[in-house]
Design a protein around this motif. Structure first.
Motif: not given
Length: 218
Positions: A43-47, A56-59, A98-99, A101-106
């Motif tokens: 879920s952190s990746g989503y945030f 995201a960092g908290f998760l 996933v994490v 990938l979330g950073l890549l999107s960010l």
């Protein structure tokens, strides 16, 4: 570094001992705990994707706590199994992907404003290095060699990404606060790959001249 890691792990275990004791008394299956940790970390990746960087960092950190729970509860309840160890390790790798990938999107969303297209490559390098750390350990263990050496193991990666995002990530991606997270990612890209090469060298040095592994060591 190992002494600091062990000290930090003991401190965390002491803090979360009541929770682990509760899970043990209820005989919660360790695979359930692993799955919950996986869902939280993913879920952190989503945030990250939604630009809620501190959340995201908290998760990321919360999901990392579950890594303490599953193994301990498995041993205390007698529910440890080979599949459980495989399942937990596999979920760890998937959630880490996933994490990133979330950073890549960010950073893909911010790359033009930041004028820093290179961050995409640093994130990919960090992901590759993280996966190689796990692969080298798994391959060494398949040869009968325990391989735990290296600076940037999973706990360090979780703590660095989690705290950098939690503390410095929410206000803005620009300026000194955004710089902290970028520096952490670049550091991970370098140090994870160095750790993978360190493990390759360690296995090489601990392999017998005839090519047979020396067996497991403590």
């Amino acid at each position: 570094m190992k002494a600091a890691r062990d000290l930090g792990e003991r401190a965390l275990r002491a803090i979360f001992e009541p929770a682990m004791a509760w899970l043990t008394r209820r005989r919660v299956h360790p695979n359930v705990i692993s799955t919950l940790g996986f869902v939280i970390t993913c879920s952190s990746g989503y945030f990250f994707h939604q630009h809620h960087v501190s959340t995201a960092g908290f998760l990321v950190l919360l999901g990392g706590v579950f890594d303490l729970f599953d193994g301990t509860v498995a041993r205390r309840t007698g529910l440890a199994s080979s599949f459980g160890a495989f399942y937990d390790s596999t979920l760890d790798r998937l959630s880490e992907i996933v994490v990133y990938l979330g950073l890549l999107s960010l950073y893909n969303d911010y790359r033009l404003e930041l004028g820093d297209v290179g961050m995409i490559y640093w994130i990919v390098l960090a992901l590759a290095g993280s996966l190689m750390i796990s692969y080298t350990r798994a391959r060494a263990e398949a040869l009968g060699i325990a391989c735990y050496v290296g600076l940037m193991q999973r706990p360090e990666r979780v703590i660095l990404i989690g705290f950098a995002a939690l503390i410095f990530g929410e206000t803005t991606m620009f300026g000194h606060q955004g710089l902290v997270l970028r520096v952490v990612i670049i550091g991970l890209a370098i140090l994870t790959n160095l750790t993978a090469f360190q493990r390759i060298w360690w296995v090489y040095r601990n392999t017998r001249p005839d090519g047979e592994p020396p067996g497991k060591s403590d």
